[in-house]
Design a protein around this motif. Structure first.
Motif, PDB file in Angstrom:
ATOM      1  N   GLU A 315     -64.925   5.641 -51.709  1.00 53.17           N
ATOM      2  CA  GLU A 315     -65.916   4.646 -52.125  1.00 53.17           C
ATOM      3  C   GLU A 315     -66.985   5.277 -53.012  1.00 53.17           C
ATOM      4  N   SER A 316     -67.392   6.513 -52.676  1.00 48.46           N
ATOM      5  CA  SER A 316     -68.362   7.211 -53.527  1.00 48.46           C
ATOM      6  C   SER A 316     -67.784   7.451 -54.915  1.00 48.46           C
ATOM      7  N   ALA A 317     -66.507   7.851 -54.946  1.00 48.59           N
ATOM      8  CA  ALA A 317     -65.848   8.099 -56.232  1.00 48.59           C
ATOM      9  C   ALA A 317     -65.750   6.814 -57.047  1.00 48.59           C
ATOM     10  N   LYS A 318     -65.389   5.710 -56.398  1.00 50.64           N
ATOM     11  CA  LYS A 318     -65.282   4.433 -57.099  1.00 50.64           C
ATOM     12  C   LYS A 318     -66.637   4.011 -57.662  1.00 50.64           C
ATOM     13  N   PHE A 319     -67.679   4.206 -56.861  1.00 48.62           N
ATOM     14  CA  PHE A 319     -69.020   3.818 -57.329  1.00 48.62           C
ATOM     15  C   PHE A 319     -69.429   4.649 -58.541  1.00 48.62           C
ATOM     16  N   ALA A 320     -69.201   5.964 -58.455  1.00 46.29           N
ATOM     17  CA  ALA A 320     -69.600   6.839 -59.560  1.00 46.29           C
ATOM     18  C   ALA A 320     -68.818   6.509 -60.827  1.00 46.29           C
ATOM     19  N   LEU A 321     -67.504   6.322 -60.687  1.00 44.90           N
ATOM     20  CA  LEU A 321     -66.686   5.988 -61.860  1.00 44.90           C
ATOM     21  C   LEU A 321     -67.087   4.638 -62.443  1.00 44.90           C
ATOM     22  N   SER A 322     -67.377   3.673 -61.575  1.00 44.18           N
ATOM     23  CA  SER A 322     -67.769   2.349 -62.056  1.00 44.18           C
ATOM     24  C   SER A 322     -69.045   2.427 -62.883  1.00 44.18           C
ATOM     25  N   VAL A 323     -70.032   3.169 -62.367  1.00 44.48           N
ATOM     26  CA  VAL A 323     -71.304   3.299 -63.100  1.00 44.48           C
ATOM     27  C   VAL A 323     -71.081   4.001 -64.431  1.00 44.48           C
ATOM     28  N   GLN A 324     -70.258   5.080 -64.402  1.00 44.22           N
ATOM     29  CA  GLN A 324     -70.005   5.816 -65.641  1.00 44.22           C
ATOM     30  C   GLN A 324     -69.304   4.936 -66.665  1.00 44.22           C
ATOM     31  N   MET A 325     -68.316   4.146 -66.199  1.00 49.28           N
ATOM     32  CA  MET A 325     -67.589   3.271 -67.119  1.00 49.28           C
ATOM     33  C   MET A 325     -68.476   2.139 -67.612  1.00 49.28           C
ATOM     34  N   MET A 326     -69.374   1.656 -66.754  1.00 50.73           N
ATOM     35  CA  MET A 326     -70.272   0.585 -67.183  1.00 50.73           C
ATOM     36  C   MET A 326     -71.169   1.061 -68.306  1.00 50.73           C
ATOM     37  N   ARG A 327     -71.507   2.340 -68.296  1.00 49.86           N
ATOM     38  CA  ARG A 327     -72.289   2.877 -69.412  1.00 49.86           C
ATOM     39  C   ARG A 327     -71.528   2.738 -70.724  1.00 49.86           C
ATOM     40  N   SER A 328     -70.221   3.004 -70.657  1.00 48.26           N
ATOM     41  CA  SER A 328     -69.400   2.856 -71.859  1.00 48.26           C
ATOM     42  C   SER A 328     -69.379   1.402 -72.317  1.00 48.26           C
ATOM     43  N   VAL A 329     -69.312   0.474 -71.345  1.00 51.11           N
ATOM     44  CA  VAL A 329     -69.310  -0.950 -71.688  1.00 51.11           C
ATOM     45  C   VAL A 329     -70.615  -1.334 -72.376  1.00 51.11           C
ATOM     46  N   ILE A 330     -71.729  -0.880 -71.800  1.00 47.00           N
ATOM     47  CA  ILE A 330     -73.039  -1.209 -72.379  1.00 47.00           C
ATOM     48  C   ILE A 330     -73.175  -0.609 -73.769  1.00 47.00           C
ATOM     49  N   ARG A 331     -72.734   0.641 -73.915  1.00 50.58           N
ATOM     50  CA  ARG A 331     -72.806   1.296 -75.224  1.00 50.58           C
ATOM     51  C   ARG A 331     -71.948   0.555 -76.242  1.00 50.58           C
ATOM     52  N   PHE A 332     -70.746   0.158 -75.818  1.00 54.61           N
ATOM     53  CA  PHE A 332     -69.861  -0.586 -76.719  1.00 54.61           C
ATOM     54  C   PHE A 332     -70.497  -1.915 -77.134  1.00 54.61           C
ATOM     55  N   ARG A 333     -71.076  -2.616 -76.166  1.00 56.71           N
ATOM     56  CA  ARG A 333     -71.679  -3.916 -76.479  1.00 56.71           C
ATOM     57  C   ARG A 333     -72.835  -3.760 -77.466  1.00 56.71           C
ATOM     58  N   PHE A 334     -73.630  -2.731 -77.259  1.00 54.78           N
ATOM     59  CA  PHE A 334     -74.758  -2.531 -78.173  1.00 54.78           C
ATOM     60  C   PHE A 334     -74.270  -2.224 -79.582  1.00 54.78           C
ATOM     61  N   GLU A 335     -73.301  -1.285 -79.680  1.00 56.02           N
ATOM     62  CA  GLU A 335     -72.810  -0.889 -80.998  1.00 56.02           C
ATOM     63  C   GLU A 335     -72.117  -2.047 -81.703  1.00 56.02           C
ATOM     64  N   THR A 336     -71.236  -2.745 -80.985  1.00 54.69           N
ATOM     65  CA  THR A 336     -70.493  -3.837 -81.625  1.00 54.69           C
ATOM     66  C   THR A 336     -71.409  -5.012 -81.954  1.00 54.69           C
ATOM     67  N   ARG A 337     -72.399  -5.270 -81.082  1.00 56.90           N
ATOM     68  CA  ARG A 337     -73.310  -6.370 -81.387  1.00 56.90           C
ATOM     69  C   ARG A 337     -74.076  -6.082 -82.669  1.00 56.90           C
ATOM     70  N   THR A 338     -74.520  -4.834 -82.807  1.00 58.60           N
ATOM     71  CA  THR A 338     -75.251  -4.467 -84.015  1.00 58.60           C
ATOM     72  C   THR A 338     -74.353  -4.543 -85.242  1.00 58.60           C
ATOM     73  N   GLN A 339     -73.132  -4.026 -85.139  1.00 59.25           N
ATOM     74  CA  GLN A 339     -72.194  -4.110 -86.258  1.00 59.25           C
ATOM     75  C   GLN A 339     -71.860  -5.562 -86.585  1.00 59.25           C
ATOM     76  N   THR A 340     -71.628  -6.358 -85.537  1.00 59.79           N
ATOM     77  CA  THR A 340     -71.264  -7.769 -85.755  1.00 59.79           C
ATOM     78  C   THR A 340     -72.404  -8.532 -86.435  1.00 59.79           C
ATOM     79  N   GLU A 341     -73.630  -8.274 -85.985  1.00 56.49           N
ATOM     80  CA  GLU A 341     -74.776  -8.950 -86.592  1.00 56.49           C
ATOM     81  C   GLU A 341     -74.876  -8.616 -88.080  1.00 56.49           C
ATOM     82  N   LEU A 342     -74.686  -7.345 -88.434  1.00 55.93           N
ATOM     83  CA  LEU A 342     -74.761  -6.953 -89.835  1.00 55.93           C
ATOM     84  C   LEU A 342     -73.630  -7.581 -90.639  1.00 55.93           C
ATOM     85  N   PHE A 343     -72.429  -7.610 -90.054  1.00 58.16           N
ATOM     86  CA  PHE A 343     -71.279  -8.174 -90.767  1.00 58.16           C
ATOM     87  C   PHE A 343     -71.504  -9.653 -91.086  1.00 58.16           C
ATOM     88  N   PHE A 344     -71.990 -10.408 -90.100  1.00 57.57           N
ATOM     89  CA  PHE A 344     -72.213 -11.835 -90.350  1.00 57.57           C
ATOM     90  C   PHE A 344     -73.411 -12.060 -91.276  1.00 57.57           C
TER      91      PHE A 344
END
Length: 594
Positions: A315-344
């Motif tokens: 459970e500790s491993a799952k929690f740590a991996l989930s948080v680490q992966m969520m960081r990637s999700v947040i980073r992706f959303r920020f980068e793509t949102r910024t790119q998408t806004e500029l493209f449109f």
């Protein structure tokens, strides 16, 4: 007086057991008490190893030890201990010198004893071996009920002492494992707080859990393997390479399908590395943050069932991996949102300062100051089933373009992607076509229907992008109205795309049905070639002999068919206006039919 001394001795032993004293000392004291306050001369407690065929002395009381060393191992073939354990009752040998046990007979002369009593103890040592108490007397001794009762109390206290030591050892091990679990939890959280990578965190988790595992990061489209689940089939290095390569999409898809269902029991993971098919039994655990699925942890059923502490570490491993992966999700959303806004902002012409837009694009790794073309991917229908589709498909398309050697930028849009790739003219057309096909095939695995994929014309300046985008969207609307999917180009629709897009798909269908619908239905029902004949006749500018030659029929046959077309369907192509209307309907039908 002797009975009082026995009780006092037992009290002392019980106090020592209660205080958690040393087990070896306690057992030696028990053997000593069993001899000192009775007529028994020597005594020992032994562990019986049935598989090896030996009895091992655990504790001994022997006043004659100063005279010579004694063996701590006995062959069971010459000992009554096995019979005592099998019968679960004391074995009394009144005169060992007249018994069947050759080992005892020989030693009885050497050590001068006659009577032997062996009693089974209801306990086992730390290696799981049963234990017995053995006492001997120098003279022939009759054993009464009081002697058996006293020795029974000795055995009972010995069993309590051994069991207590087992419990204390189990508690010590549990405390150590708990401390280990807490250290693991702390280490994993420190790794997450230090912003380590998902890959390094997955390898750390794999070294801590007893089962081989694979971590799947849906956001980064990454699959990381640890130890091999079958060392005969893969060593660790080859397994990790296979999982990162050919097995990656297979494992990721199985995880998504399993977690999208309600199944949580172990599943069969069917894999194919290109040379063989094989199956692993695995448990797929979801990795979530705030009820959002960000990844999966695949545990292979090699190790036995997880203990409570192993489950805690999991459970500790799952929690740590989930948080680490969520960081990637947040980073992706920020980068793509910024790119998408500029493209449109570019395609909707909402910019004022071209230099400002170009500088912002450069910081976002979008090369608008170089000749590019867009590969537009539309998966409007298939994306309804995939809440995490944008990030997953974004990474898939990026990987395909990277493997094709293209320095591309992938921008996520609503229910689609835009891939900005360098424009290479005619020499790059074939490569663009192959990339479009690969993107289509890859997304097809997840969407269950082909996306619409097409490439734009070359965009050199900012003003080119709105025009190219509008053309692509128009082509996508045309394709959707006619049910077309997969890689497309403007040539797929002939010279009609602008007309079809302007009029609308339903109106076009109605026009075609009114013009040549009856002829099409007749040809299908009766197998006649009237539509083909009329189409060829119009293509050769209504020249009978040229049409007959093109179709390989006699001119008389051609004239007969034309007459029947006029009689059956009231179609006359003698006037330019009528001829244009029918030819247009046939061309539109060809577009819809293709």
């Amino acid at each position: 007086m002797n009975r009082t001394m026995q009780l006092l001795s037992l009290r002392d032993v019980a106090s020592q057991i209660n205080s958690g004293g040393d087990l070896d000392l306690t057992l030696r004291q028990l053997v000593r008490v069993s001899c000192q306050h009775t007529d028994w001369t020597l005594g020992s407690i032994m562990s019986i190893d049935m598989s090896q065929g030996y009895a091992y002395v655990v504790a001994r009381h022997d006043p004659t030890l100063l005279q010579r060393p004694l063996s701590d191992r006995w062959e069971l073939a010459s000992s009554p201990a096995v019979i005592a354990l099998q019968r679960n009752e004391p074995i009394y040998i009144r005169d060992v010198r007249e018994s069947e046990y050759s080992g005892y007979r020989m030693e009885s002369y050497e050590r001068d004893y006659r009577t032997v009593l062996v009693m089974p103890m209801s306990c086992r040592d730390f290696e799981g071996r049963p234990m017995v108490l053995s006492v001997v007397s120098r003279h022939i001794k009759e054993v009464g009920d009081e002697d058996l009762a006293f020795l029974g109390m000795i055995i009972h206290l010995g069993a309590i002492a051994v069991e207590r030591e087992h419990q204390l050892e189990a508690q010590r091990l549990a405390a150590e494992r708990l401390q280990q679990a807490l250290r693991v939890h702390t280490t994993l959280l420190e790794h997450v707080l230090a912003e380590g990578s998902v890959s390094s965190l997955s390898l750390m988790v794999g070294s801590l859990l007893p089962s081989p595992l694979v971590a799947v990061d849906f956001a980064a489209n990454q699959v990381i393997a640890g130890r091999s689940p079958d060392t005969l089939m893969f060593d660790d290095a080859s397994w990790q390479n296979a999982v990162a390569g050919v097995l990656s999409s297979q494992i990721s898809k199985t995880c998504r399908d399993t977690l999208n269902s309600s199944v949580r029991t172990p599943v069969n993971l069917f894999l194919d590395d290109g040379t063989r098919h094989f199956t692993f039994k695995a448990q797929i655990e979801p990795l979530t943050v705030d009820h959002e699925l960000v990844g999966a942890l695949v545990l292979f059923a090699v190790a036995p069932s997880l203990s409570e502490l192993d489950q805690l570490m999991l459970e500790s491993a799952k929690f740590a991996l989930s948080v680490q992966m969520m960081r990637s999700v947040i980073r992706f959303r920020f980068e793509t949102r910024t790119q998408t806004e500029l493209f449109f902002e570019v395609i909707e012409r909402r910019w004022r300062d071209a230099n400002d837009v170009l500088q912002r694009a450069q910081r976002l790794d979008i090369h608008l100051n170089a000749p590019q073309q867009m590969i537009v991917v539309d998966f409007s229908d298939g994306a309804k089933k995939h809440a995490t589709a944008p990030s997953h498909f974004h990474h898939n398309a990026s990987r395909i373009l990277q493997r094709a050697g293209m320095d591309a930028t992938v921008i996520a849009i609503d229910k689609g992607l835009v891939c900005l790739v360098p424009f290479e003219g005619e020499k790059g057309a074939e490569r663009i076509t192959k990339v479009m096909r690969r993107i289509t095939d890859d997304l097809m695995h997840y969407l269950s229907v082909e996306p619409i994929v097409l490439a734009s014309s070359c965009c050199t300046t900012l003003n080119d992008y709105p025009v190219a985008w509008e053309r692509c969207r128009r082509m996508i609307d045309i394709a959707r109205s006619f049910g077309r999917t997969g890689p497309l180009s403007g040539q797929d629709f002939g010279p009609m795309p602008m007309l079809i897009a302007a009029v609308g798909g339903e109106d076009i269908r109605a026009y075609v049905a009114d013009s040549v619908g009856a002829m099409i239905a007749h040809d299908k029902q009766h197998g006649t070639p009237y539509l083909e004949t009329l189409s060829t006749y119009l293509q050769v500018c209504c020249r009978s002999q040229a049409c007959a030659d093109a179709m390989g029929v006699h001119v008389t046959t051609l004239r007969y068919r034309l007459t029947r077309i006029q009689e059956l369907f009231d179609i006359d192509v003698e006037t330019p206006e009528r001829r244009f209307a029918i030819e247009l309907a046939i061309r539109l039908q060809n577009v819809m039919g293709s």
